[in-house]
Motif scaffolding. Structure first.
Motif, PDB file in Angstrom:
ATOM      1  N   ARG A   1       0.830  -1.206   0.000  1.00  0.00           N
ATOM      2  CA  ARG A   1       0.000   0.000   0.000  1.00  0.00           C
ATOM      3  C   ARG A   1       0.865   1.257   0.000  1.00  0.00           C
ATOM      4  O   ARG A   1       0.518   2.254  -0.642  1.00  0.00           O
ATOM      5  CB  ARG A   1      -0.922   0.002   1.221  1.00  0.00           C
ATOM      6  CG  ARG A   1      -1.953  -1.109   1.236  1.00  0.00           C
ATOM      7  CD  ARG A   1      -2.927  -1.052   0.067  1.00  0.00           C
ATOM      8  NE  ARG A   1      -3.975  -2.041   0.212  1.00  0.00           N
ATOM      9  CZ  ARG A   1      -5.253  -1.755   0.463  1.00  0.00           C
ATOM     10  NH1 ARG A   1      -5.638  -0.494   0.548  1.00  0.00           N
ATOM     11  NH2 ARG A   1      -6.139  -2.721   0.589  1.00  0.00           N
ATOM     12  N   LEU A   2       1.985   1.215   0.691  1.00  0.00           N
ATOM     13  CA  LEU A   2       2.871   2.374   0.716  1.00  0.00           C
ATOM     14  C   LEU A   2       3.512   2.585  -0.647  1.00  0.00           C
ATOM     15  O   LEU A   2       3.641   3.720  -1.127  1.00  0.00           O
ATOM     16  CB  LEU A   2       3.951   2.206   1.784  1.00  0.00           C
ATOM     17  CG  LEU A   2       4.833   3.433   2.045  1.00  0.00           C
ATOM     18  CD1 LEU A   2       4.000   4.633   2.484  1.00  0.00           C
ATOM     19  CD2 LEU A   2       5.898   3.121   3.085  1.00  0.00           C
ATOM     20  N   ASP A   3       3.903   1.504  -1.295  1.00  0.00           N
ATOM     21  CA  ASP A   3       4.457   1.609  -2.650  1.00  0.00           C
ATOM     22  C   ASP A   3       3.455   2.246  -3.603  1.00  0.00           C
ATOM     23  O   ASP A   3       3.837   2.968  -4.531  1.00  0.00           O
ATOM     24  CB  ASP A   3       4.853   0.229  -3.173  1.00  0.00           C
ATOM     25  CG  ASP A   3       6.142  -0.279  -2.553  1.00  0.00           C
ATOM     26  OD1 ASP A   3       6.885   0.535  -1.969  1.00  0.00           O
ATOM     27  OD2 ASP A   3       6.400  -1.503  -2.632  1.00  0.00           O
ATOM     28  N   ASP A   4       2.164   1.985  -3.362  1.00  0.00           N
ATOM     29  CA  ASP A   4       1.105   2.551  -4.206  1.00  0.00           C
ATOM     30  C   ASP A   4       0.733   3.971  -3.802  1.00  0.00           C
ATOM     31  O   ASP A   4      -0.107   4.597  -4.462  1.00  0.00           O
ATOM     32  CB  ASP A   4      -0.149   1.673  -4.134  1.00  0.00           C
ATOM     33  CG  ASP A   4       0.056   0.306  -4.795  1.00  0.00           C
ATOM     34  OD1 ASP A   4       0.979   0.187  -5.620  1.00  0.00           O
ATOM     35  OD2 ASP A   4      -0.700  -0.622  -4.472  1.00  0.00           O
ATOM     36  N   GLY A   5       1.322   4.459  -2.710  1.00  0.00           N
ATOM     37  CA  GLY A   5       0.982   5.796  -2.234  1.00  0.00           C
ATOM     38  C   GLY A   5      -0.439   5.892  -1.698  1.00  0.00           C
ATOM     39  O   GLY A   5      -1.076   6.948  -1.775  1.00  0.00           O
TER      40      GLY A   5
END
Length: 260
Positions: free
Chosen positions: A57-61
Motif C-alpha cells: 500500500r505504501l508503494d502505491d501511495g
C-alpha cells in the motif's frame, strides 16, 4: 518520523510495544525480525501480516489505507512521506455557523503554489472538488471543527483524505492558542500580523457591499498567509514530535529540515 517507522497500526501493538521495538533497534519495517522482537509469537505474526499489506500500500501511495489503520492522533506521522504532495488549506467566512453563514475565500497551497477561490467569482463545488481530488494528505489548523464542516455544508463536497489538523499535535508539544499566536511563538512571520478573523469579515463586506477591490486584495492576502504558513508550522510540529518520540528513543534523525 515516517509511516514505515510506525508499528502501532498492527493489531496488538500500542505505543509501549512500539517503543520497545525501537529500543531493540527495530526502528523501521525493514528491521523487523520476529526472532529478536520483544513481542510474543502471536503479536509478531500480526505485525508481519500488517507489514505484508502495508508495504504494498505504501508503494502505491495509498494514504487513505493508512488513514484507516492509524490512530487519528498519529496522522502527523504521514507528513514526512507526503510533505511534497500535501494540500494545505484555509477558509474565510462571514461568521461561525456553517448552516447560516457563507464561505468567502478558500486558499489552497500545494507544491509551492497557492490558489485562492473567491465567492461569486471562481469559488464553486467543482473548483473545490478539483483542488482536493487527489490530495494524499490535507493539512489545516482547526479545519476538522471549522473549515471542513463549512465546505461540506456550503458546497456539498466530501473531504475524505487523511487530515492533519495541526491544532491537535500543537497541543502535544505545548503550543496552544490561535494560529497567529503559535506562529509568533515558533518564529513564523506574516505580512499582515495586525489582521484578525473579524477583520476578514469586515474586509469581505467592504468588497461585497461597497465594491472595494483593495479590501478584497487584503482579504485574499490574509487568507493566503494563513495557508502558506501552515507548511512552515507543519515542519516545526512534525520535527518536534519526531524528536520527542522515535528521535528520543532510538536517536533517529528527523527527515524534515530544521526551519530555523
Amino acid at each position: 518520523m515516517r509511516i514505515e517507522n510506525s508499528f502501532v497500526p498492527a493489531e496488538g501493538v500500542g505505543e509501549a510495544r512500539e517503543r520497545s521495538l525501537w529500543e531493540a533497534g527495530i526502528v523501521r519495517w525493514a528491521d523487523f525480525d520476529p526472532d529478536r522482537a520483544p513481542l510474543g509469537p502471536k503479536t509478531s505474526e500480526r505485525v508481519e501480516s500488517f507489514l505484508a499489506e502495508a508495504l504494498e500500500r505504501l508503494d502505491d501511495g495509498d494514504a487513505r489505507y493508512f488513514g484507516e489503520r492509524f490512530p487519528a492522533k498519529e496522522t502527523w506521522r504521514f507528513y514526512e512521506n507526503f510533505r511534497d504532495e500535501a494540500l494545505f488549506f484555509d477558509i474565510e467566512t462571514t461568521g461561525l455557523d456553517a448552516h447560516t453563514e457563507d464561505v468567502t475565500t478558500v486558499s489552497v497551497t500545494r507544491g509551492g503554489e497557492t490558489t485562492t477561490l473567491v465567492r461569486g467569482e471562481n469559488l464553486t463545488s467543482e473548483a473545490l472538488a478539483e483542488q482536493f481530488r487527489d490530495a494524499p494528505l490535507v493539512v489545516s489548523f482547526n479545519g476538522k471543527q471549522f473549515d471542513v464542516p463549512f465546505l461540506e455544508q456550503n458546497f456539498e463536497i466530501s473531504i475524505d483524505a487523511p487530515h492533519l489538523d495541526l491544532i491537535y499535535p500543537c497541543r502535544r508539544i505545548d503550543l496552544t492558542g490561535g494560529l497567529k499566536a503559535i506562529e509568533k511563538e515558533v518564529g513564523i512571520d506574516r505580512d499582515r500580523p495586525d489582521l484578525s478573523g473579524r477583520d476578514a469579515v469586515r474586509l469581505w463586506y467592504r468588497y461585497a457591499r461597497d465594491g472595494d477591490d483593495d479590501a478584497l486584495d487584503t482579504l485574499v492576502s490574509y487568507n493566503r498567509d494563513d495557508t502558506e504558513n501552515l507548511r512552515n508550522l507543519a515542519d516545526v510540529v512534525a520535527r518536534r514530535l519526531h524528536e520527542t518520540s522515535i528521535g528520543a528513543v532510538a536517536g533517529e534523525p528527523a527527515g524534515i529540515p530544521d526551519p530555523r
